[in-house]
Scaffold this active site. Structure first.
Site, short mmCIF file in Angstrom:
data_model
loop_
_atom_site.label_atom_id
_atom_site.label_comp_id
_atom_site.label_asym_id
_atom_site.label_seq_id
_atom_site.Cartn_x
_atom_site.Cartn_y
_atom_site.Cartn_z
N ILE A 19 0.83 -1.20 0.00
CA ILE A 19 0.00 0.00 0.00
C ILE A 19 0.87 1.26 0.00
O ILE A 19 0.57 2.24 -0.69
CB ILE A 19 -0.96 -0.04 1.21
CG1 ILE A 19 -2.02 -1.13 1.00
CG2 ILE A 19 -1.62 1.32 1.42
CD1 ILE A 19 -2.90 -1.41 2.22
N ASP A 64 14.45 1.72 10.53
CA ASP A 64 13.48 0.90 11.25
C ASP A 64 12.61 1.88 12.04
O ASP A 64 13.10 2.53 12.98
CB ASP A 64 14.21 -0.06 12.19
CG ASP A 64 13.24 -0.97 12.95
OD1 ASP A 64 12.03 -0.64 13.02
OD2 ASP A 64 13.70 -1.98 13.51
N ASN A 91 2.50 4.78 7.21
CA ASN A 91 1.91 3.59 6.59
C ASN A 91 2.48 2.28 7.14
O ASN A 91 1.78 1.27 7.16
CB ASN A 91 2.16 3.65 5.07
CG ASN A 91 1.95 2.30 4.41
OD1 ASN A 91 0.82 1.88 4.19
ND2 ASN A 91 3.05 1.61 4.08
N SER A 143 -6.78 0.38 9.61
CA SER A 143 -7.29 -0.88 9.04
C SER A 143 -8.75 -1.09 9.39
O SER A 143 -9.23 -0.62 10.44
CB SER A 143 -6.47 -2.06 9.58
OG SER A 143 -7.07 -3.29 9.25
N TYR A 155 -3.21 -6.66 16.92
CA TYR A 155 -3.28 -5.80 15.72
C TYR A 155 -4.59 -5.00 15.74
O TYR A 155 -4.58 -3.78 15.52
CB TYR A 155 -3.21 -6.69 14.48
CG TYR A 155 -3.28 -5.96 13.16
CD1 TYR A 155 -2.21 -5.19 12.71
CD2 TYR A 155 -4.39 -6.08 12.32
CE1 TYR A 155 -2.25 -4.55 11.47
CE2 TYR A 155 -4.45 -5.45 11.09
CZ TYR A 155 -3.38 -4.68 10.67
OH TYR A 155 -3.43 -4.04 9.45
N1 LIG Z 1 -2.67 -5.45 3.06
C1 LIG Z 1 -3.82 -5.40 3.71
O1 LIG Z 1 -4.75 -6.22 3.48
C2 LIG Z 1 -4.06 -4.29 4.72
C3 LIG Z 1 -5.37 -4.09 5.16
C4 LIG Z 1 -5.62 -3.08 6.08
C5 LIG Z 1 -4.59 -2.28 6.55
N2 LIG Z 1 -3.31 -2.51 6.13
C6 LIG Z 1 -2.27 -1.63 6.66
O2 LIG Z 1 -1.65 -0.98 5.57
C7 LIG Z 1 -0.27 -0.73 5.88
C8 LIG Z 1 0.60 -1.34 4.78
O3 LIG Z 1 0.28 -2.71 4.68
P1 LIG Z 1 0.84 -3.61 3.47
O4 LIG Z 1 -0.03 -4.80 3.38
O5 LIG Z 1 1.08 -2.77 2.27
O6 LIG Z 1 2.24 -4.08 4.13
P2 LIG Z 1 3.51 -4.75 3.47
O7 LIG Z 1 3.25 -5.14 2.06
O8 LIG Z 1 3.98 -5.77 4.43
O9 LIG Z 1 4.56 -3.51 3.45
C9 LIG Z 1 4.93 -2.94 4.64
C10 LIG Z 1 5.93 -1.84 4.37
O10 LIG Z 1 6.35 -1.31 5.64
C11 LIG Z 1 7.76 -1.54 5.79
N3 LIG Z 1 8.02 -1.83 7.19
C12 LIG Z 1 7.51 -2.83 7.94
N4 LIG Z 1 8.02 -2.77 9.19
C13 LIG Z 1 8.87 -1.70 9.20
C14 LIG Z 1 9.71 -1.14 10.18
N5 LIG Z 1 9.80 -1.64 11.41
N6 LIG Z 1 10.44 -0.05 9.86
C15 LIG Z 1 10.38 0.48 8.61
N7 LIG Z 1 9.59 -0.01 7.64
C16 LIG Z 1 8.87 -1.09 7.95
C17 LIG Z 1 8.10 -2.68 4.83
O11 LIG Z 1 9.45 -2.69 4.42
P3 LIG Z 1 10.57 -3.54 5.25
O12 LIG Z 1 9.94 -4.84 5.64
O13 LIG Z 1 11.71 -3.67 4.31
O14 LIG Z 1 10.91 -2.71 6.43
C18 LIG Z 1 7.18 -2.31 3.66
O15 LIG Z 1 7.73 -1.24 2.92
C19 LIG Z 1 -0.02 -1.32 7.26
O16 LIG Z 1 -0.16 -0.32 8.24
C20 LIG Z 1 -1.15 -2.35 7.40
O17 LIG Z 1 -1.48 -2.59 8.75
C21 LIG Z 1 -3.03 -3.49 5.22
#
Ligand SMILES: NC(=O)c1ccc[n+]([C@@H]2O[C@H](COP(=O)([O-])OP(=O)(O)OC[C@H]3O[C@@H](n4cnc5c(N)ncnc54)[C@H](OP(=O)(O)O)[C@@H]3O)[C@@H](O)[C@H]2O)c1
Length: 262
Positions: A19, A64, A91, A143, A155
């Site tokens: 996202i 981080d 995000n 979320s 979560y």
């Molecule tokens: N996908 C869904 O279905 C969904 C639904 C509702 C809400 N969300 C929310 O939307 C947001 C993004 O979700 P996503 O599904 O796109 O996640 P994702 O694909 O897992 O991507 C997460 C991003 O955050 C980075 N990240 C994670 N932990 C980090 C840390 N400690 N420090 C710095 N960067 C960090 C990751 O890079 P690195 O791992 O390299 O650090 C990556 O760039 C989150 O807040 C999630 O809770 C997602």
């Protein structure tokens, strides 16, 4: 609609995939310059290269966000690289552990730190930069789980707190000309993400889930989330402040579709 995002400067935490990267792409398409931070350097470099290839201005900052010093430095470096900040997207997020009985106190602390404390601290550090903008806006990526709890208890609880942070910060920072909103995506299909893996590995279960959960029978896309994010970050959304906007394809409706009684 002209969103007025051209030339704006944005930091997106967790912008290297999913996202966050979709929001970065959408902002760049509107003419904004973006800084992305994440832990994984290779993925970050690929994301920056793909944004630059599309003609955008993008910088990557390894950090981080659960490390206070790292996050502080990332915000300062983003502002230095872009010449200031107009927009912040908190995000980065995720979950440790499952239900209450399948998680530890450390899982809860980690999940709260990643979803809530990182967002709050990023805003804290960004305020002096944002206050210098004539259209400052913050977006917290929360979320559906904040509103309709699922099986990951830490979560859902952390996301509820993150959603609540939007009106709290909107109230505190409004006098400095900074709007703060949240967005609550439903289950979002991102390439290589958890739902995408389920689609590949357990297709029948995935199809049943999509049909039961969503009125349109399909999950939300990252691009659909990013489009709403862009609007909320833009000056065209000047009247939206302290809100939590659902982008869940109707997943949050009061209950699953029921048969019509005869
Ligand atoms: N996908 C869904 O279905 C969904 C639904 C509702 C809400 N969300 C929310 O939307 C947001 C993004 O979700 P996503 O599904 O796109 O996640 P994702 O694909 O897992 O991507 C997460 C991003 O955050 C980075 N990240 C994670 N932990 C980090 C840390 N400690 N420090 C710095 N960067 C960090 C990751 O890079 P690195 O791992 O390299 O650090 C990556 O760039 C989150 O807040 C999630 O809770 C997602």
């Amino acid at each position: 609609m002209e969103l007025g995002l051209g030339g704006r400067r944005a930091l997106i935490t967790g912008g290297s995939r999913g996202i966050g990267l979709a929001i970065a792409r959408a902002l760049v398409a509107e003419g904004a310059a973006v800084a992305l931070c994440a832990r994984g350097e290779a993925e970050l470099a690929d994301a920056v290269a793909s944004l630059a290839a599309s003609g955008g201005r993008a910088v990557g900052i390894r950090a981080d966000v659960t490390d206070e010093a790292d996050l502080t430095a990332a915000v300062d470096r983003a502002a230095a690289a872009l010449g200031g900040l107009d927009l912040l997207v908190a995000n980065a997020g995720g979950a440790a552990g499952g239900g209450l009985l399948d998680s530890t106190p450390a899982d809860w602390v980690a999940t709260y730190g990643l979803n809530v404390l990182h967002a709050a601290h990023a805003v804290r550090v960004a305020v002096p930069y944002l206050a210098g903008s004539d259209a400052a806006a913050v977006l917290l990526v929360s979320s559906l789980s904040a509103h309709r709890p699922g099986s990951r208890s830490s979560y859902a609880t952390a996301k509820a707190a993150e959603s609540h942070l939007a009106p709290v910060l909107a109230d505190e920072l409004g006098g400095r000309g900074i709007r703060v909103n949240a967005i609550s995506p439903g289950s979002t299909l991102v390439p290589g993400g958890g739902w995408d893996r389920m689609r590949a590995e357990r297709p029948a279960e995935f199809d049943r889930f999509a049909a039961e959960e969503f009125p349109a029978g399909r999950l939300v896309t990252a691009e659909e989330v990013a489009d709403v994010a862009c609007f909320l970050l833009s000056p065209r959304a000047a009247g939206v402040n302290g809100a939590d906007v659902a982008v869940d394809g109707g997943q949050q409706r009061p209950g699953p579709r029921r048969p019509t009684p005869r």
